[in-house]
Design a protein around this motif. Structure first.
Motif, mmCIF file in Angstrom:
data_model
loop_
_atom_site.group_PDB
_atom_site.id
_atom_site.type_symbol
_atom_site.label_atom_id
_atom_site.label_comp_id
_atom_site.label_asym_id
_atom_site.label_seq_id
_atom_site.Cartn_x
_atom_site.Cartn_y
_atom_site.Cartn_z
ATOM 1 N N ASP A 137 16.402 -1.495 -6.065
ATOM 2 C CA ASP A 137 16.299 -2.514 -5.013
ATOM 3 C C ASP A 137 15.015 -2.401 -4.198
ATOM 4 N N ARG A 138 13.980 -1.843 -4.800
ATOM 5 C CA ARG A 138 12.677 -1.768 -4.134
ATOM 6 C C ARG A 138 11.627 -2.378 -5.040
ATOM 7 N N GLU A 139 10.619 -2.957 -4.415
ATOM 8 C CA GLU A 139 9.475 -3.462 -5.158
ATOM 9 C C GLU A 139 8.392 -2.403 -5.072
ATOM 10 N N PHE A 140 7.890 -1.941 -6.222
ATOM 11 C CA PHE A 140 6.837 -0.942 -6.198
ATOM 12 C C PHE A 140 6.046 -0.970 -7.496
ATOM 13 N N LEU A 141 4.898 -0.300 -7.472
ATOM 14 C CA LEU A 141 4.013 -0.207 -8.629
ATOM 15 C C LEU A 141 3.858 1.254 -9.023
ATOM 16 N N SER A 201 0.805 -1.223 0.000
ATOM 17 C CA SER A 201 0.000 0.000 0.000
ATOM 18 C C SER A 201 0.839 1.274 0.000
ATOM 19 N N ASP A 202 2.007 1.247 0.604
ATOM 20 C CA ASP A 202 2.857 2.446 0.602
ATOM 21 C C ASP A 202 3.795 2.485 -0.608
ATOM 22 N N ARG A 203 3.631 1.527 -1.525
ATOM 23 C CA ARG A 203 4.504 1.459 -2.701
ATOM 24 C C ARG A 203 3.718 1.462 -4.004
ATOM 25 N N VAL A 204 2.565 2.124 -3.997
ATOM 26 C CA VAL A 204 1.768 2.319 -5.210
ATOM 27 C C VAL A 204 1.754 3.815 -5.464
ATOM 28 N N MET A 205 2.273 4.245 -6.616
ATOM 29 C CA MET A 205 2.459 5.681 -6.864
ATOM 30 C C MET A 205 2.302 6.017 -8.339
ATOM 31 N N THR A 206 2.373 7.296 -8.663
ATOM 32 C CA THR A 206 2.255 7.728 -10.058
ATOM 33 C C THR A 206 3.615 7.972 -10.705
ATOM 34 N N LEU A 253 14.513 3.747 -17.606
ATOM 35 C CA LEU A 253 14.842 3.653 -16.194
ATOM 36 C C LEU A 253 15.472 2.301 -15.864
ATOM 37 N N SER A 254 14.737 1.224 -16.115
ATOM 38 C CA SER A 254 15.233 -0.089 -15.704
ATOM 39 C C SER A 254 16.279 -0.670 -16.650
ATOM 40 N N SER A 255 16.307 -0.254 -17.910
ATOM 41 C CA SER A 255 17.274 -0.847 -18.841
ATOM 42 C C SER A 255 18.708 -0.435 -18.529
ATOM 43 N N LYS A 256 18.887 0.646 -17.815
ATOM 44 C CA LYS A 256 20.237 1.093 -17.446
ATOM 45 C C LYS A 256 20.739 0.404 -16.185
ATOM 46 N N HIS A 257 19.871 -0.410 -15.594
ATOM 47 C CA HIS A 257 20.223 -1.098 -14.356
ATOM 48 C C HIS A 257 19.893 -2.574 -14.516
ATOM 49 N N GLY A 258 20.903 -3.371 -14.692
ATOM 50 C CA GLY A 258 20.717 -4.797 -14.916
ATOM 51 C C GLY A 258 20.123 -5.535 -13.737
ATOM 52 N N ASP A 259 20.064 -4.878 -12.576
ATOM 53 C CA ASP A 259 19.528 -5.521 -11.376
ATOM 54 C C ASP A 259 18.112 -5.048 -11.055
ATOM 55 N N GLU A 260 17.437 -4.441 -12.023
ATOM 56 C CA GLU A 260 16.065 -3.980 -11.827
ATOM 57 C C GLU A 260 15.225 -4.377 -13.038
ATOM 58 N N SER A 277 10.899 -4.626 -9.668
ATOM 59 C CA SER A 277 11.514 -5.442 -8.625
ATOM 60 C C SER A 277 12.947 -5.766 -9.039
ATOM 61 N N SER A 278 13.715 -6.243 -8.069
ATOM 62 C CA SER A 278 15.127 -6.545 -8.345
ATOM 63 C C SER A 278 15.323 -7.900 -9.010
ATOM 64 N N THR A 279 14.253 -8.710 -9.113
ATOM 65 C CA THR A 279 14.358 -9.963 -9.857
ATOM 66 C C THR A 279 13.238 -10.015 -10.892
ATOM 67 N N ARG A 280 13.520 -10.678 -11.989
ATOM 68 C CA ARG A 280 12.543 -10.788 -13.075
ATOM 69 C C ARG A 280 11.270 -11.491 -12.599
ATOM 70 N N GLY A 281 11.439 -12.573 -11.858
ATOM 71 C CA GLY A 281 10.302 -13.335 -11.369
ATOM 72 C C GLY A 281 9.417 -12.536 -10.424
ATOM 73 N N ASP A 282 10.042 -11.772 -9.521
ATOM 74 C CA ASP A 282 9.262 -10.967 -8.577
ATOM 75 C C ASP A 282 8.517 -9.841 -9.280
ATOM 76 N N ALA A 283 9.142 -9.219 -10.270
ATOM 77 C CA ALA A 283 8.471 -8.158 -11.027
ATOM 78 C C ALA A 283 7.276 -8.725 -11.786
ATOM 79 N N SER A 284 7.447 -9.880 -12.401
ATOM 80 C CA SER A 284 6.367 -10.536 -13.125
ATOM 81 C C SER A 284 5.228 -10.906 -12.178
ATOM 82 N N ARG A 285 5.563 -11.483 -11.045
ATOM 83 C CA ARG A 285 4.558 -11.889 -10.057
ATOM 84 C C ARG A 285 3.788 -10.678 -9.533
ATOM 85 N N LEU A 286 4.489 -9.593 -9.232
ATOM 86 C CA LEU A 286 3.841 -8.388 -8.734
ATOM 87 C C LEU A 286 2.898 -7.803 -9.788
ATOM 88 N N ALA A 287 3.313 -7.813 -11.033
ATOM 89 C CA ALA A 287 2.457 -7.300 -12.118
ATOM 90 C C ALA A 287 1.189 -8.142 -12.251
#
Length: 136
Positions: A35-39, A22-27, A114-121, A66-76
């Motif tokens: 290194d943060r998970e957010f929407l 809830s504190d990580r949903v923003m515009t 944003l994320s393409s310049k950071h291989g860990d995001e 997210s910092s991992t591909r799987g976590d970003a996919s799952r969160l989406a």
């Protein structure tokens, strides 16, 4: 009919259905985003409603980071499921309620500036359509 703010209503729905985020949903992405998970939610002001005096139709995107591909996919995917529930249950705030949800593009891995310049995001982005109606 009062003016409905689609982004606010969608963000409130995501915060309600994903309380652990809830504190990580923003515009906008936060400045300390790595290194943060957010929407991130981006919504149009309104779309093609067959009866605009009764309800609005809105296209919107949800970007899950997210910092991992799987976590970003799952969160989406969880965010999309949350919006399905919000529409099915007619989630409402003090101004409007949601209904008639449709997935336009399923979440997919995007390499943006944003994320393409950071291989860990990683970012997954889904595009959706939802209707909303004023309570007054």
């Amino acid at each position: 009919m009062i003016d409905i703010d689609p982004e606010k209503l969608i963000i409130k729905a995501l915060q309600y259905y994903l309380p652990e985020h809830s504190d990580r949903v923003m515009t906008l992405a936060p400045t300390d985003w790595s290194d943060r998970e957010f929407l991130v939610v981006r919504a149009t002001g309104g779309g093609a409603s067959s009866q605009p005096h009764l309800y609005k139709v809105c296209y919107f995107e949800i970007e899950a980071f997210s910092s991992t591909r799987g976590d970003a996919s799952r969160l989406a995917r969880r965010a999309g499921e949350a919006m399905i529930a919000a529409a099915r249950e007619n989630f409402r705030d003090e101004t409007a309620y949601l209904f008639r949800f449709r997935e336009v593009n399923a979440p997919w891995l995007v390499h943006d500036g944003l994320s393409s310049k950071h291989g860990d995001e990683f970012m997954f982005q889904g595009t959706y359509n939802i209707s909303m109606r004023s309570l007054r």
